[in-house]
Design a protein around this motif. Structure first.
Motif, mmCIF file in Angstrom:
data_model
loop_
_atom_site.group_PDB
_atom_site.id
_atom_site.type_symbol
_atom_site.label_atom_id
_atom_site.label_comp_id
_atom_site.label_asym_id
_atom_site.label_seq_id
_atom_site.Cartn_x
_atom_site.Cartn_y
_atom_site.Cartn_z
ATOM 1 N N LEU A 78 -5.866 9.629 -26.894
ATOM 2 C CA LEU A 78 -6.072 9.521 -25.448
ATOM 3 C C LEU A 78 -4.881 8.835 -24.782
ATOM 4 O O LEU A 78 -4.409 9.248 -23.716
ATOM 5 C CB LEU A 78 -7.369 8.752 -25.167
ATOM 6 C CG LEU A 78 -7.746 8.513 -23.703
ATOM 7 C CD1 LEU A 78 -7.881 9.825 -22.938
ATOM 8 C CD2 LEU A 78 -9.058 7.713 -23.624
ATOM 9 N N LEU A 79 -4.383 7.788 -25.418
ATOM 10 C CA LEU A 79 -3.249 7.041 -24.863
ATOM 11 C C LEU A 79 -2.007 7.926 -24.741
ATOM 12 O O LEU A 79 -1.219 7.770 -23.805
ATOM 13 C CB LEU A 79 -2.952 5.823 -25.740
ATOM 14 C CG LEU A 79 -1.855 4.871 -25.267
ATOM 15 C CD1 LEU A 79 -2.184 4.285 -23.900
ATOM 16 C CD2 LEU A 79 -1.645 3.756 -26.287
ATOM 17 N N GLU A 80 -1.841 8.856 -25.670
ATOM 18 C CA GLU A 80 -0.677 9.741 -25.628
ATOM 19 C C GLU A 80 -0.640 10.559 -24.330
ATOM 20 O O GLU A 80 0.437 10.814 -23.774
ATOM 21 C CB GLU A 80 -0.686 10.670 -26.847
ATOM 22 C CG GLU A 80 0.515 11.598 -26.942
ATOM 23 C CD GLU A 80 1.824 10.879 -27.257
ATOM 24 O OE1 GLU A 80 2.883 11.522 -27.101
ATOM 25 O OE2 GLU A 80 1.795 9.684 -27.625
ATOM 26 N N LEU A 81 -1.804 10.948 -23.833
ATOM 27 C CA LEU A 81 -1.859 11.679 -22.563
ATOM 28 C C LEU A 81 -1.329 10.819 -21.420
ATOM 29 O O LEU A 81 -0.632 11.312 -20.516
ATOM 30 C CB LEU A 81 -3.300 12.104 -22.256
ATOM 31 C CG LEU A 81 -4.000 13.012 -23.274
ATOM 32 C CD1 LEU A 81 -5.435 13.293 -22.820
ATOM 33 C CD2 LEU A 81 -3.232 14.315 -23.467
ATOM 34 N N ILE A 82 -1.657 9.518 -21.470
ATOM 35 C CA ILE A 82 -1.191 8.588 -20.438
ATOM 36 C C ILE A 82 0.317 8.387 -20.548
ATOM 37 O O ILE A 82 1.038 8.348 -19.541
ATOM 38 C CB ILE A 82 -1.930 7.240 -20.555
ATOM 39 C CG1 ILE A 82 -3.449 7.452 -20.492
ATOM 40 C CG2 ILE A 82 -1.469 6.263 -19.483
ATOM 41 C CD1 ILE A 82 -4.258 6.223 -20.849
ATOM 42 N N ILE A 83 0.811 8.268 -21.777
ATOM 43 C CA ILE A 83 2.242 8.055 -22.005
ATOM 44 C C ILE A 83 3.069 9.221 -21.461
ATOM 45 O O ILE A 83 4.132 9.026 -20.860
ATOM 46 C CB ILE A 83 2.517 7.863 -23.515
ATOM 47 C CG1 ILE A 83 1.940 6.521 -23.996
ATOM 48 C CG2 ILE A 83 4.016 7.927 -23.811
ATOM 49 C CD1 ILE A 83 1.950 6.347 -25.500
ATOM 50 N N MET A 84 2.569 10.436 -21.649
ATOM 51 C CA MET A 84 3.342 11.620 -21.256
ATOM 52 C C MET A 84 3.188 11.964 -19.777
ATOM 53 O O MET A 84 3.977 12.736 -19.236
ATOM 54 C CB MET A 84 2.911 12.817 -22.107
ATOM 55 C CG MET A 84 3.200 12.656 -23.596
ATOM 56 S SD MET A 84 4.918 12.165 -23.944
ATOM 57 C CE MET A 84 5.810 13.576 -23.265
ATOM 58 N N HIS A 85 2.198 11.376 -19.122
ATOM 59 C CA HIS A 85 1.888 11.751 -17.736
ATOM 60 C C HIS A 85 3.075 11.651 -16.776
ATOM 61 O O HIS A 85 3.310 12.563 -15.970
ATOM 62 C CB HIS A 85 0.710 10.907 -17.230
ATOM 63 C CG HIS A 85 0.301 11.231 -15.834
ATOM 64 N ND1 HIS A 85 0.732 10.493 -14.735
ATOM 65 C CD2 HIS A 85 -0.483 12.219 -15.337
ATOM 66 C CE1 HIS A 85 0.227 11.013 -13.640
ATOM 67 N NE2 HIS A 85 -0.514 12.063 -13.963
ATOM 68 N N PRO A 86 3.881 10.574 -16.801
ATOM 69 C CA PRO A 86 4.970 10.463 -15.817
ATOM 70 C C PRO A 86 6.058 11.520 -15.985
ATOM 71 O O PRO A 86 6.879 11.703 -15.089
ATOM 72 C CB PRO A 86 5.539 9.061 -16.050
ATOM 73 C CG PRO A 86 4.864 8.507 -17.220
ATOM 74 C CD PRO A 86 3.762 9.390 -17.639
ATOM 75 N N PHE A 87 6.075 12.199 -17.129
ATOM 76 C CA PHE A 87 7.123 13.177 -17.400
ATOM 77 C C PHE A 87 6.703 14.597 -17.020
ATOM 78 O O PHE A 87 7.468 15.541 -17.194
ATOM 79 C CB PHE A 87 7.528 13.109 -18.877
ATOM 80 C CG PHE A 87 8.038 11.755 -19.269
ATOM 81 C CD1 PHE A 87 9.344 11.376 -18.983
ATOM 82 C CD2 PHE A 87 7.210 10.832 -19.883
ATOM 83 C CE1 PHE A 87 9.819 10.119 -19.307
ATOM 84 C CE2 PHE A 87 7.672 9.565 -20.225
ATOM 85 C CZ PHE A 87 8.981 9.210 -19.925
ATOM 86 N N LEU A 88 5.489 14.741 -16.505
ATOM 87 C CA LEU A 88 5.027 16.045 -16.045
ATOM 88 C C LEU A 88 5.607 16.358 -14.671
ATOM 89 O O LEU A 88 5.996 15.461 -13.924
ATOM 90 C CB LEU A 88 3.494 16.063 -15.961
ATOM 91 C CG LEU A 88 2.717 15.829 -17.259
ATOM 92 C CD1 LEU A 88 1.224 15.740 -16.956
ATOM 93 C CD2 LEU A 88 2.990 16.924 -18.274
ATOM 94 N N LYS A 89 5.614 17.638 -14.345
ATOM 95 C CA LYS A 89 6.007 18.028 -12.991
ATOM 96 C C LYS A 89 5.003 17.466 -11.997
ATOM 97 O O LYS A 89 3.810 17.366 -12.306
ATOM 98 C CB LYS A 89 6.049 19.553 -12.886
ATOM 99 C CG LYS A 89 7.123 20.194 -13.751
ATOM 100 C CD LYS A 89 7.050 21.714 -13.660
ATOM 101 C CE LYS A 89 8.106 22.359 -14.548
ATOM 102 N NZ LYS A 89 8.020 23.845 -14.540
#
Length: 240
Positions: A120-131
Motif C-alpha cells: 500500500l505504501l508503494e502506491l503513496i511513494i509513486m503518487h507524486p511521479f504520476l501525471k
C-alpha cells in the motif's frame, strides 16, 4: 569507543528511505544522511561498488553497506528487537506440500503485516511521479485499496486481541510501518480511518510512544510530503 551512526544515502525526501528513517527513529537510533542531489553522486557510489544492484536506498551500518529497503528494515528491526525480543513460541506449520517445518509464528505475522502494508505504501511513494491528470484518480484507487483490502485486516486484528500493538503486545516493525502509511494517507484523505475505530485508537497510541512522538515533532529528520523540487531532483538523478 562510540559507535558510528548509521549513514543513509538517498535524495532529500521520503521515497523508499522514509521507512528506514521511521524504524531507526522508533528504535531511538541517531543517524546521519548523505543526500543525493546529482547524477554524479549516484555514479560515484555505483563506481565504488557500494551499491549491490546499482541503486539506492543504501545504508552504511555496522561496517556494512546495505541495500534493498526490505532487507535494510529487517536488519534494523532484528537488531533492535522489533521482531519481538520476548516472542519465543515456535510452531509446526504444514505447508502446501505436506511437509512440516518450524516457523517463528509471531515473526511470520509481523512479516506478513509489513509486506502487505509496504504494498500500500508503494502506491503513496509513486503518487507524486504520476501525471497530474492521473494523480487524483490514484488517490481514489489508494483509498479504495486501503478501505477494502488493507485496513479491515488490521482493524480485525486489533479488535480481536484488544491489545495496543499488532503482534505480541509490544512494538514491532509492523506497527511502525502501518503508522507511517496511515499518516501518509491521512495527508491526502483526512477521514480515511472514519470507519475504523480501533485503527484510530492505534494511531493515537503508537504516535505517543516517546521515540515516535519525537520523530513526529517539527525539527526531526522526518521528511515532508514530496513537492515539485523533490520530484525534479529524483528525475535529474535517476532518469537517463
Amino acid at each position: 569507543m562510540m559507535a558510528t551512526k548509521p549513514k543513509l544515502h538517498y535524495p532529500n525526501g521520503r521515497g523508499r528511505m522514509e521507512s528506514v528513517r521511521w524504524v531507526l527513529a522508533a528504535a531511538g537510533v541517531e543517524f546521519d544522511e548523505d543526500f543525493l542531489e546529482t547524477k554524479e553522486q549516484l555514479q560515484k557510489l555505483q563506481d565504488g561498488n557500494h551499491l549491490l544492484f546499482q541503486q539506492v536506498p543504501m545504508v552504511e551500518i555496522d561496517g556494512m553497506k546495505l541495500v534493498q529497503t526490505r532487507s535494510i528494515l529487517h536488519y534494523i528491526a532484528d537488531k533492535h528487537h522489533l521482531f519481538g525480543k520476548d516472542l519465543k513460541e515456535r510452531t509446526l506449520y504444514c505447508g502446501p506440500s505436506g511437509v512440516f517445518s518450524l516457523v517463528h509464528l509471531p515473526i511470520l505475522k509481523i512479516d506478513m503485516y509489513v509486506e502487505g502494508t509496504l504494498d500500500l505504501l508503494e502506491l503513496i511513494i509513486m503518487h507524486p511521479f504520476l501525471k497530474p491528470d492521473d494523480q487524483q484518480k490514484e488517490v481514489v484507487n489508494m483509498a479504495q485499496k486501503a478501505i477494502i483490502r488493507y485496513f479491515p485486516v488490521f482493524e480485525k486484528v486489533l479488535r480481536g486481541h484488544g491489545q495496543r500493538f499488532l503482534v505480541g503486545n509490544q512494538l514491532s516493525l509492523a506497527d511502525i510501518i502501518l503508522l507511517q502509511t496511515i499518516l501518509a494517507l491521512e495527508e491526502k484523505i483526512p477521514n480515511i480511518l472514519s470507519a475504523f475505530p480501533h485503527l484510530q485508537e492505534f494511531t493515537v497510541k503508537i504516535s505517543n510512544i516517546p521515540t515516535i512522538k519525537k520523530f513526529l515533532e517539527p525539527g526531526s529528520k522526518r521528511k515532508p510530503p514530496p513537492d515539485d523540487i523533490y520530484v525534479r531532483t529524483v528525475y535529474n538523478i535517476f532518469m537517463p
